[in-house]
Scaffold this motif. Structure first.
Motif, PDB file in Angstrom:
ATOM      1  N   LEU A  52      21.909  60.552  49.495  1.00  0.00           N
ATOM      2  CA  LEU A  52      21.712  59.624  48.387  1.00  0.00           C
ATOM      3  C   LEU A  52      21.402  58.237  48.940  1.00  0.00           C
ATOM      4  O   LEU A  52      22.184  57.672  49.693  1.00  0.00           O
ATOM      5  N   LEU A  53      20.249  57.688  48.548  1.00  0.00           N
ATOM      6  CA  LEU A  53      19.853  56.360  48.994  1.00  0.00           C
ATOM      7  C   LEU A  53      20.437  55.291  48.071  1.00  0.00           C
ATOM      8  O   LEU A  53      20.804  55.561  46.927  1.00  0.00           O
ATOM      9  N   TRP A  54      20.484  54.063  48.592  1.00  0.00           N
ATOM     10  CA  TRP A  54      20.985  52.961  47.774  1.00  0.00           C
ATOM     11  C   TRP A  54      20.103  52.728  46.555  1.00  0.00           C
ATOM     12  O   TRP A  54      20.607  52.390  45.478  1.00  0.00           O
ATOM     13  N   LYS A  55      18.790  52.918  46.686  1.00  0.00           N
ATOM     14  CA  LYS A  55      17.915  52.692  45.540  1.00  0.00           C
ATOM     15  C   LYS A  55      18.176  53.717  44.439  1.00  0.00           C
ATOM     16  O   LYS A  55      18.037  53.411  43.252  1.00  0.00           O
ATOM     17  N   HIS A  56      18.586  54.927  44.832  1.00  0.00           N
ATOM     18  CA  HIS A  56      18.945  55.936  43.825  1.00  0.00           C
ATOM     19  C   HIS A  56      20.220  55.522  43.089  1.00  0.00           C
ATOM     20  O   HIS A  56      20.306  55.617  41.862  1.00  0.00           O
ATOM     21  N   LEU A  57      21.190  55.041  43.868  1.00  0.00           N
ATOM     22  CA  LEU A  57      22.464  54.645  43.260  1.00  0.00           C
ATOM     23  C   LEU A  57      22.287  53.443  42.346  1.00  0.00           C
ATOM     24  O   LEU A  57      22.949  53.336  41.305  1.00  0.00           O
ATOM     25  N   LYS A  58      21.382  52.531  42.713  1.00  0.00           N
ATOM     26  CA  LYS A  58      21.127  51.369  41.864  1.00  0.00           C
ATOM     27  C   LYS A  58      20.540  51.792  40.518  1.00  0.00           C
ATOM     28  O   LYS A  58      20.861  51.206  39.472  1.00  0.00           O
ATOM     29  N   ILE A  59      19.686  52.796  40.555  1.00  0.00           N
ATOM     30  CA  ILE A  59      19.107  53.292  39.301  1.00  0.00           C
ATOM     31  C   ILE A  59      20.177  53.948  38.432  1.00  0.00           C
ATOM     32  O   ILE A  59      20.246  53.739  37.219  1.00  0.00           O
ATOM     33  N   VAL A  60      21.054  54.734  39.079  1.00  0.00           N
ATOM     34  CA  VAL A  60      22.101  55.427  38.329  1.00  0.00           C
ATOM     35  C   VAL A  60      23.057  54.431  37.679  1.00  0.00           C
ATOM     36  O   VAL A  60      23.415  54.557  36.497  1.00  0.00           O
ATOM     37  N   LEU A  61      23.448  53.399  38.433  1.00  0.00           N
ATOM     38  CA  LEU A  61      24.462  52.473  37.931  1.00  0.00           C
ATOM     39  C   LEU A  61      23.888  51.426  36.980  1.00  0.00           C
ATOM     40  O   LEU A  61      24.640  50.599  36.463  1.00  0.00           O
ATOM     41  N   LYS A  62      22.584  51.455  36.754  1.00  0.00           N
ATOM     42  CA  LYS A  62      22.040  50.612  35.684  1.00  0.00           C
ATOM     43  C   LYS A  62      22.500  51.122  34.320  1.00  0.00           C
ATOM     44  O   LYS A  62      22.542  50.358  33.347  1.00  0.00           O
ATOM     45  N   ASN A  63      22.829  52.394  34.288  1.00  0.00           N
ATOM     46  CA  ASN A  63      23.382  52.970  33.063  1.00  0.00           C
ATOM     47  C   ASN A  63      24.849  52.556  32.947  1.00  0.00           C
ATOM     48  O   ASN A  63      25.678  52.897  33.782  1.00  0.00           O
ATOM     49  N   LYS A  64      25.167  51.791  31.919  1.00  0.00           N
ATOM     50  CA  LYS A  64      26.518  51.250  31.753  1.00  0.00           C
ATOM     51  C   LYS A  64      27.573  52.350  31.631  1.00  0.00           C
ATOM     52  O   LYS A  64      28.705  52.188  32.092  1.00  0.00           O
ATOM     53  N   ILE A  65      27.200  53.476  31.031  1.00  0.00           N
ATOM     54  CA  ILE A  65      28.174  54.563  30.880  1.00  0.00           C
ATOM     55  C   ILE A  65      28.546  55.127  32.244  1.00  0.00           C
ATOM     56  O   ILE A  65      29.732  55.359  32.540  1.00  0.00           O
ATOM     57  N   CYS A  66      27.534  55.337  33.106  1.00  0.00           N
ATOM     58  CA  CYS A  66      27.800  55.839  34.465  1.00  0.00           C
ATOM     59  C   CYS A  66      28.654  54.851  35.252  1.00  0.00           C
ATOM     60  O   CYS A  66      29.604  55.244  35.952  1.00  0.00           O
ATOM     61  N   LEU A  67      28.325  53.565  35.131  1.00  0.00           N
ATOM     62  CA  LEU A  67      29.066  52.550  35.870  1.00  0.00           C
ATOM     63  C   LEU A  67      30.530  52.514  35.432  1.00  0.00           C
ATOM     64  O   LEU A  67      31.439  52.469  36.263  1.00  0.00           O
ATOM     65  N   ARG A  68      30.763  52.554  34.125  1.00  0.00           N
ATOM     66  CA  ARG A  68      32.142  52.495  33.629  1.00  0.00           C
ATOM     67  C   ARG A  68      32.931  53.737  34.024  1.00  0.00           C
ATOM     68  O   ARG A  68      34.135  53.652  34.326  1.00  0.00           O
ATOM     69  N   ASN A  69      32.270  54.883  34.043  1.00  0.00           N
ATOM     70  CA  ASN A  69      32.966  56.105  34.457  1.00  0.00           C
ATOM     71  C   ASN A  69      33.373  56.047  35.933  1.00  0.00           C
ATOM     72  O   ASN A  69      34.482  56.472  36.303  1.00  0.00           O
ATOM     73  N   ILE A  70      32.477  55.530  36.772  1.00  0.00           N
ATOM     74  CA  ILE A  70      32.799  55.418  38.202  1.00  0.00           C
ATOM     75  C   ILE A  70      33.943  54.428  38.408  1.00  0.00           C
ATOM     76  O   ILE A  70      34.861  54.682  39.203  1.00  0.00           O
ATOM     77  N   ILE A  71      33.922  53.317  37.674  1.00  0.00           N
ATOM     78  CA  ILE A  71      35.003  52.340  37.792  1.00  0.00           C
ATOM     79  C   ILE A  71      36.330  52.949  37.350  1.00  0.00           C
ATOM     80  O   ILE A  71      37.376  52.727  37.983  1.00  0.00           O
ATOM     81  N   ALA A  72      36.297  53.729  36.287  1.00  0.00           N
ATOM     82  CA  ALA A  72      37.519  54.386  35.814  1.00  0.00           C
ATOM     83  C   ALA A  72      38.052  55.357  36.861  1.00  0.00           C
ATOM     84  O   ALA A  72      39.271  55.458  37.081  1.00  0.00           O
ATOM     85  N   ILE A  73      37.144  56.066  37.550  1.00  0.00           N
ATOM     86  CA  ILE A  73      37.556  57.003  38.594  1.00  0.00           C
ATOM     87  C   ILE A  73      38.191  56.257  39.763  1.00  0.00           C
ATOM     88  O   ILE A  73      39.228  56.665  40.301  1.00  0.00           O
ATOM     89  N   VAL A  74      37.592  55.135  40.156  1.00  0.00           N
ATOM     90  CA  VAL A  74      38.119  54.359  41.278  1.00  0.00           C
ATOM     91  C   VAL A  74      39.490  53.791  40.943  1.00  0.00           C
ATOM     92  O   VAL A  74      40.418  53.823  41.767  1.00  0.00           O
ATOM     93  N   ASN A  75      39.650  53.275  39.744  1.00  0.00           N
ATOM     94  CA  ASN A  75      40.959  52.762  39.335  1.00  0.00           C
ATOM     95  C   ASN A  75      42.011  53.874  39.341  1.00  0.00           C
ATOM     96  O   ASN A  75      43.182  53.642  39.670  1.00  0.00           O
ATOM     97  N   THR A  76      41.577  55.080  39.009  1.00  0.00           N
ATOM     98  CA  THR A  76      42.492  56.228  39.045  1.00  0.00           C
ATOM     99  C   THR A  76      42.885  56.564  40.475  1.00  0.00           C
ATOM    100  O   THR A  76      44.040  56.950  40.742  1.00  0.00           O
ATOM    101  N   TYR A  77      41.933  56.445  41.427  1.00  0.00           N
ATOM    102  CA  TYR A  77      42.249  56.663  42.844  1.00  0.00           C
ATOM    103  C   TYR A  77      43.394  55.757  43.279  1.00  0.00           C
ATOM    104  O   TYR A  77      44.350  56.197  43.943  1.00  0.00           O
ATOM    105  N   ILE A  78      43.294  54.473  42.925  1.00  0.00           N
ATOM    106  CA  ILE A  78      44.326  53.522  43.310  1.00  0.00           C
ATOM    107  C   ILE A  78      45.654  53.870  42.635  1.00  0.00           C
ATOM    108  O   ILE A  78      46.730  53.827  43.252  1.00  0.00           O
ATOM    109  N   LYS A  79      45.579  54.235  41.367  1.00  0.00           N
ATOM    110  CA  LYS A  79      46.793  54.525  40.598  1.00  0.00           C
ATOM    111  C   LYS A  79      47.507  55.759  41.124  1.00  0.00           C
ATOM    112  O   LYS A  79      48.746  55.820  41.160  1.00  0.00           O
TER     113      LYS A  79
END
Length: 481
Positions: A52-79
């Motif tokens: 996975l290239l950075w340009k691919h990830l930038k395209i994916v995370l332009k979608n707010k739903i994808c970005l919020r889901n990833i953030i929720a997953i990361v916060n769960t990792y910490i928790k």
């Protein structure tokens, strides 16, 4: 080599000397933290095992739903105090270092670790948050100039130069002894730094059970366990190193003060420096021996492994005539005697005992001249670069090389005749290439045609701008002055 620290343990009682820091809260990650870190990532980076290239990830995370889901997953990792095993898998490509006489030693090769792209982004965000926390509660020692944002090798070189000049003002000899830590991260204690318990318990899971497979030419190995705790190339490596070194430096400073040893500390990544100042070589060597002995004992308690072959001693003085200081006898510590030399290489900078940077200026100016010569290849028989493009190439690539860390030799009342003569030679070559005129042309004339200001005025401009940076110098600077 990778697993030499796996079974090392820190003597926990050594941390009892460290003061306590108030526990700070840990806010959940926000969208802005991810987007700002993602913008800094280059699209040209080589992808990891997931391709996975950075340009691919930038395209994916332009979608707010994808970005919020990833953030929720990361916060769960910490928790949940857990780091996904998928992110612990890496690909290690082994390449040989050029111009080696023999390739029978592992040091003749350089491992390049390719990591999961999404995992790298998450680590970058966590790293930024950790840096914010430790800076706000002053946990990082003031002598640490590596592994932190807004601090660089240039800052370390300027700091050492400042120490030497302050000593000369007081007619004192400045001496240095280095120690290189070759193995890090046998364990990590974050609770002392005032982190939330969720963060403290997250890292024991993050630091273990990593796997990689090696690729060397056409050879590809099976997966190998590499419990090196913090792997090469991880975005969290610099800040975790700074966190682990901070207690050591705080306690070392306390031990040196208790023994009434007037020694200053300087640390960049895993390169440590002890800097005493005295009136004679004998006093300096005595102080170096005692401080180095204290340092080695404390390093042992922290389970640091030191590469003694890289330990060097240097003295800086402006006296004319021969330079024959006595060697530093480390035989009572089971180490060979160290003989100081007229020059010493530290963090890529060559320091001479009189702080003459002539060879340093020559080296980087010749690199810049070679860069200008190579730029001529960019033109061909069908299409050439126009003068505007050539000027842009020179200002963007050649000049930063020639003036790399110029702050070491460009300061108030320093003689500049030699550096300016060499730099004018470089600029003359470049202007003749840009304008395409005769070699007999006057430098000031071709500079005016190309739109370049004279190199001495350019140094004044960038020198003034560099002083606008806020430098958090050591408190010992003010004691010395």
């Amino acid at each position: 080599m990778f697993n030499t620290a796996q079974h090392c343990n820190v003597k926990s009682d050594v941390l009892n000397e460290l003061g306590s820091y108030s526990t700070s809260s840990w806010a959940w990650f926000a969208e802005e933290e991810f987007t700002s870190s993602l913008l800094k990532c280059s699209n040209m980076s080589t992808p990891g095992p997931n391709k996975l290239l950075w340009k691919h990830l930038k395209i994916v995370l332009k979608n707010k739903i994808c970005l919020r889901n990833i953030i929720a997953i990361v916060n769960t990792y910490i928790k949940l105090d857990h780091w996904l095993s998928h992110f612990k898998i890496s690909l290690t490509i082994v390449i040989s270092k050029p111009n080696k006489a023999s390739y029978n030693s592992p040091k003749s090769f350089r491992p390049i670790v390719l990591l999961n792209t999404l995992g790298k982004l998450i680590e970058k965000v966590i790293s930024d948050r950790l840096q914010f926390h430790v800076i706000t509660n002053n946990f990082i020692h003031q002598s640490q100039l590596g592994g932190l944002k807004f601090k660089s090798m240039t800052d370390a070189g300027i700091t050492l130069t400042y120490f030497i000049h302050i000593g000369w003002i007081k007619n004192m000899l400045t001496s240095t002894i280095t120690f290189d830590i070759s193995q890090l991260f046998p364990s990590l204690i974050l609770k002392k730094a005032g982190f939330n318990l969720h963060v403290v318990y997250f890292f024991p899971n993050y630091l273990v059970n990593r796997r990689t497979h090696y690729v060397w030419n056409n050879f590809s190995s099976h997966f190998v366990d590499i419990n090196i705790r913090v792997g090469q190339g991880l975005a969290l490596s610099p800040i975790l190193l700074a966190l682990y070194l901070a207690p050591f430096l705080h306690i070392l400073e306390k031990h040196l003060k208790n023994l009434n040893l007037q020694v200053s500390l300087l640390s960049f990544i895993n390169d440590g420096l002890l800097i005493p100042q005295s009136k004679s070589f004998e006093t300096s060597n005595s102080c170096l021996y005692c401080s180095y002995n204290v340092t080695l004992n404390l390093l042992t308690k922290f389970s640091f492994l030191v590469e003694h072959s890289k330990t060097k001693v240097s003295h800086f003085l402006r006296l004319q005539g021969g330079f024959s200081p006595p060697p530093l006898d480390l035989s009572p510590l089971g180490r060979p005697s160290l003989s100081p030399k007229d020059s010493w290489c530290y963090l890529g900078f060559t320091f001479y005992r009189k702080l003459l940077f002539y060879n340093y200026v020559d080296f980087y100016t010749n690199k810049a001249i070679s860069t200008v010569k190579c730029m001529k290849i960019l033109s061909n028989s069908t299409k050439e670069l126009n003068p505007h493009q050539e000027l842009l190439l020179y200002k963007s690539y050649a000049m930063p090389i020639a003036l790399y860390s110029f702050q070491l030799w460009y300061y108030n009342k320093t003689p500049l005749s030699y550096p300016l003569r060499i730099l004018n030679k470089m600029q003359r070559r470049a202007t003749l290439w840009i304008v395409g005129t005769f070699k007999m042309s006057l430098l000031m004339g071709v500079e005016a045609i190309t739109g370049l200001i004279p190199i001495n005025l350019y140094l004044q401009k960038i020198g003034g701008r560099s002083q606008l940076r806020v430098h958090f110098y050591l408190t010992t600077f003010f004691d010395l002055s």
